[in-house]
Enzyme design. Structure first.
Site, PDB file in Angstrom:
ATOM      1  N   ASP A   1      -4.309 -13.671   8.860  1.00 44.50           N
ATOM      2  CA  ASP A   1      -3.383 -13.414   8.004  1.00 44.50           C
ATOM      3  C   ASP A   1      -2.358 -14.520   7.589  1.00 44.50           C
ATOM      4  O   ASP A   1      -1.796 -15.153   8.284  1.00 44.50           O
ATOM      5  CB  ASP A   1      -2.315 -12.421   8.536  1.00 44.50           C
ATOM      6  CG  ASP A   1      -1.475 -11.673   7.712  1.00 44.50           C
ATOM      7  OD1 ASP A   1      -0.770 -12.541   7.121  1.00 44.50           O
ATOM      8  OD2 ASP A   1      -1.592 -10.561   7.593  1.00 44.50           O
TER       9      ASP A   1
ATOM     10  N   THR B   1      -1.052   7.556  -1.137  1.00 37.10           N
ATOM     11  CA  THR B   1      -2.287   7.519  -1.563  1.00 37.10           C
ATOM     12  C   THR B   1      -3.345   6.323  -1.033  1.00 37.10           C
ATOM     13  O   THR B   1      -4.542   6.339  -1.558  1.00 37.10           O
ATOM     14  CB  THR B   1      -2.183   7.130  -3.244  1.00 37.10           C
ATOM     15  OG1 THR B   1      -1.371   5.900  -3.395  1.00 37.10           O
ATOM     16  CG2 THR B   1      -1.211   8.236  -3.860  1.00 37.10           C
TER      17      THR B   1
ATOM     18  N   ARG C   1       0.901  -1.233   0.007  1.00 43.24           N
ATOM     19  CA  ARG C   1       0.136  -0.014   0.092  1.00 43.24           C
ATOM     20  C   ARG C   1       0.918   1.154   0.095  1.00 43.24           C
ATOM     21  O   ARG C   1       1.687   1.388   0.632  1.00 43.24           O
ATOM     22  CB  ARG C   1      -1.017   0.181   1.149  1.00 43.24           C
ATOM     23  CG  ARG C   1      -2.139   0.539   1.016  1.00 43.24           C
ATOM     24  CD  ARG C   1      -3.016   0.282   2.201  1.00 43.24           C
ATOM     25  NE  ARG C   1      -2.466   0.973   3.389  1.00 43.24           N
ATOM     26  CZ  ARG C   1      -3.304   1.553   4.051  1.00 43.24           C
ATOM     27  NH1 ARG C   1      -4.505   1.758   3.903  1.00 43.24           N
ATOM     28  NH2 ARG C   1      -2.857   2.366   5.011  1.00 43.24           N
TER      29      ARG C   1
END
Ligand code: URA
Length: 242
Positions: free
Chosen positions: A234, A140, A136
């Site tokens: 995860d 942004t 990521r």
């Protein structure tokens, strides 16, 4: 009345009629021709139950995930083209069979996708494997390509793209765009995935109608942190570090 094993005994493949199975035990259906869900056999559901269980040790998580990965790879390979090949058996009889046509490579989306590389190697000896790192972007908040290492002739290959968890589909979308930019035709991409979210996989299948998704299960949805539910937590943490 005649009696086979009753559903209540919980034995056999049809341990309960489909309509009576707990909803989280039944993969959601999607109506996209390019999405292939593995047959929902008792064996697959038992393997998924192991890796979903929070009490499962890391060693068992790896072992049972690897078994599902193997099933995904075997199914993925079914989507590659074959040509007829005639051979002679040691007893002198001829047999008209088939052989794979075309070159393949794997591309793992780091880090969790790397867990699927061995399963591909076990089926395709000396297969070329590339990598893509997408994270990521802090500014942004959008997925950003940080690194890639892909075979130079990737445009001529069939690509098995590897990522175990398909949540929003942001990374997979960027990975596919990267492959297409490198000249891989969309129809030569197979995306192999353990667990998908229904919204992620639907958007992806519509956006890339010519590539194929092979997944073992389409889950209920996403939670507020974008984890797949019921999911398994995860994947990278459970496979690599817990
Ligand atoms: N990645 C994971 O490892 N798990 C999820 O539930 C979603 C994305």
């Amino acid at each position: 009345p005649e009696s086979g094993p009753s559903p209540a005994q919980g034995v056999g493949p049809l341990y309960r009629p489909d309509g009576e199975k707990p909803t989280a035990t039944v993969s959601k259906e999607v109506s996209y021709e390019n999405v292939h869900v593995l047959p929902q056999t008792p064996q697959l559901i038992a393997l998924l139950t192991m890796i979903r269980d929070k009490r499962t040790s890391r060693a068992d998580f790896i072992f049972y995930s690897n078994r599902i990965i193997r099933l995904l790879v075997e199914e993925g390979l079914n989507h590659l083209p074959v040509v007829e090949q005639s051979i002679t058996t040691p007893v002198g009889r001829s047999y008209l069979g088939v052989k794979f046509e075309g070159k393949i490579c794997g591309v793992s989306i780091m880090r969790a996708g790397e867990a699927m590389e061995q399963g591909l190697r076990d089926c395709c000896r000396s297969v070329r494997i590339g990598k893509i790192l997408i994270q990521r972007d802090e500014e942004t908040c959008m997925p950003k390509l940080f690194y890639d290492k892909l075979p130079t002739d990737i445009a001529e290959r069939w690509v098995l793209l590897l990522d175990p968890m398909f949540a929003t589909g942001g990374s997979a979308t960027l990975a596919v765009e990267t492959l297409i930019e490198r000249g891989v035709p969309e129809h030569r991409i197979l995306f192999l995935n353990l667990i998908a979210s229904p919204s992620g996989v639907a958007e992806f299948a519509e956006r890339f109608p010519k590539l194929r998704v092979v997944t073992s299960f389409i889950d209920q949805g996403l939670d507020e942190k974008k984890y797949i539910i019921p999911g398994l937590g995860d994947f990278g943490d459970r496979y690599y570090s817990m």
